[in-house]
Design a protein around this motif. Structure first.
Motif: not given
Ligand code: G3H
Length: 540
Positions: A317-321, A475-478, A483-485
């Motif tokens: 359940q992560r947008c970046t999964a 994949c991940q945001r951090g 930049p996160f886009n």
């Molecule tokens: O649900 C999307 C989040 O921005 C993902 O962040 O990659 O650190 O889990 P994360």
């Protein structure tokens, strides 16, 4: 074996360690408007936990409490408070010096830190996030606020000087945009919301904040901190159905910035309601279907372990999964075997249990939805490769590794946002490139490989398709300074600590001809401290 494990998945109350028990349900009637915690006397929405408890009547879903179901009229009262506090940019908050706004945010951060334990516990009970990740979400959010303050100081230091170009003397500063509506997602109800809320506030905007659809009660412990740290009307927190409340806010035409993390459909429906589209700025984090691509020459151990966490941390359940894996035919058998073994080692259980990584899902109907995707894939020739994959109990769905997946299956395109891992075998890399080119999404992807020519070719093929290409990593945001886009239906705007300050502001230039009378005038304004904008104050 898995069935036995699921039989004992949900505990009885007595089996939960004292410090993690929820206690009595919380009936929340408060919401924050115009610097006051007001009491809602109308209907409430029930808050259910993904956790079930064993009882004599069988396994029963825990009711955590209830939150206000505000109506449109009340949401508009909150909006008016934000509009008044902004006062067309003349309000105290948008006019405040940066150093003073920073002090307010620091006060809030100190008060927020006091609530760590309560918020972490609510994260576990409301969305099923495990203890370690819930603590990480809280701490990462505090770090984000600290970093935002530092980044703003740096930005302000650079704006404190004058620039001379072609006989024009100018000072450029970033100023707020106006009234901001902030809405976050249920998977990071604290962190992702605050990555827009805090930059919006600190840049001088006023805010109406509506918490996510789950992870709502966990904002309650912060309401007093918001109330006491900011001037009245600067931050307003509302609750209720988005259709009732947010639609009215957008249709009013008084929202200047729309910060939203959710589906692209939800974002477009809301944006369309705004009568003045050119006034509305948007910062959106939307759907994604990030692929992981495993090349024939690869460090398979690393690829598998990154793919497992990439696909299954927080149950996917992560947008970046990683939501679809393309694995070369030469390595697919070994990949599946190792992947299945690693999944078998993941511990299912309750969020507070030591070492647990698979937990119940908060969305009602989610288990049935995932079951539908699974059945569709099986009907069209896929198999579940891992033992117990797809078994469920109540709100819990055991991860299923699906293979071979093909374009006819729903899971090939749909964002599952849950523990289903589709694996597509490939021989010709072009088929994978075409998937990315044709996709409606463009957030991130991962390339796993050790052949420099192949990896280099793919980096170039994808550089204009997604916002981030990860090599031999999930994949991940951090880190949040990066930049996160995303492209296409995946995002609008770029967020990072540094970028968010820019997203929620605009540059204003004060310029004059470089001549003696003007130099003297500007010097006098500065010397007499007659302007907050025209100043050479330096924040240390
Ligand atoms: O649900 C999307 C989040 O921005 C993902 O962040 O990659 O650190 O889990 P994360």
């Amino acid at each position: 074996m898995t069935t036995n494990r699921l039989d004992n998945l949900f505990p009885s109350l007595a089996e939960i360690p004292e410090q993690y028990r929820f206690g009595a349900p919380i009936e929340q009637r408060d919401y924050l408007v115009d610097g006051q915690l007001r009491t809602w006397e109308g209907p409430l929405a029930s808050v259910r936990s993904p956790v079930f408890l064993k009882s004599e009547q069988g396994e029963q879903q825990v009711i955590l409490g209830s939150t206000p179901l505000l109506d449109a009229e009340t949401a508009l009262v909150a909006l008016d408070a934000a509009v008044r506090a902004y006062a067309n940019g003349q309000g105290a908050w948008p006019s405040l010096r940066v150093a003073e706004r920073i002090q307010h945010v620091e006060t809030f951060l100190a008060r927020m830190r006091e609530q760590r334990e309560r918020v972490v516990k609510l994260l576990m009970w409301e969305i099923g996030k495990n203890l370690k990740d819930s603590q990480k979400e809280f701490d990462r959010t505090c770090d984000y606020i600290v970093d935002t303050i530092e980044a703003l100081k740096e930005l302000d230091r650079r704006s404190s000087r004058f620039e001379l170009e072609q006989d024009t003397l100018g000072q450029i500063r970033r100023v707020p945009l106006g009234v901001t509506l902030c809405m976050g997602p249920y998977n990071y109800p604290l962190n992702e919301t605050f990555t827009t809320l805090i930059p919006a506030l600190i840049m001088g905007n006023t805010v109406v904040f509506k918490p996510a659809k789950f992870g709502v009660l966990l904002i309650r412990p912060l309401l007093e901190a918001f109330r006491d740290s900011f001037p009245a009307g600067v931050i307003n927190v509302i609750y209720g159905s988005g259709r009732e409340t947010v639609s009215a806010l957008m249709a009013s035409g008084k929202i200047d910035v729309f910060a939203f993390i959710g589906t692209h459909k939800g974002a477009s429906d809301l944006k369309k309601l705004h009568p003045r589209p050119h006034r509305l700025r948007a910062a959106l984090g939307l759907d994604a279907k990030n692929p992981g691509i495993v090349l024939p020459e690869v460090d398979l151990d690393n690829a598998v372990s990154e793919a497992v966490t990439g696909a299954l941390s927080f149950n996917g359940q992560r947008c970046t999964a990683l939501k679809i894996l393309f694995v070369h035919e030469d390595v697919v058998e070994r990949f599946l075997e190792q992947f299945a073994a690693k999944v078998a080692a993941l511990k299912p259980g309750m969020p507070w249990e030591e070492g647990v990584s698979l937990t119940p899902l908060p969305e009602p109907g989610k288990v049935e939805y995932l079951g539908g995707l699974l059945a569709d894939a099986l009907e069209q020739g896929a198999q579940v490769v891992n033992a117990g994959g797809g078994e469920s109990r109540g709100s819990f769905f055991y991860p299923a590794l699906l293979y071979p997946v093909n374009p006819a299956m729903r899971i090939y395109q749909e964002e599952q946002f849950g523990p289903l891992v589709p694996v597509v075998p490939y021989r010709d890399l072009q088929a994978v490139i075409d998937y990315v080119l044709d996709s409606d999404f463009g957030q991130q992807l991962s390339i796993f490989g050790s052949d420099s020519a192949q990896v280099g070719r793919l980096v170039d093929a994808f550089a204009n398709q997604v916002g981030r290409i990860n090599i031999n990593a999930q994949c991940q945001r951090g880190p949040d300074s990066f930049p996160f886009n995303g492209r296409k239906n995946s995002a609008e705007g770029t967020l990072s600590v540094h970028d968010a300050l820019r997203v929620f502001s605009i540059r204003t230039l004060v310029a004059t001809k470089f001549q003696e009378s003007n130099k003297a005038l500007v010097s006098e304004i500065i010397r007499n401290r007659e302007s907050s904008f025209l100043t050479t104050d330096y924040i240390f």
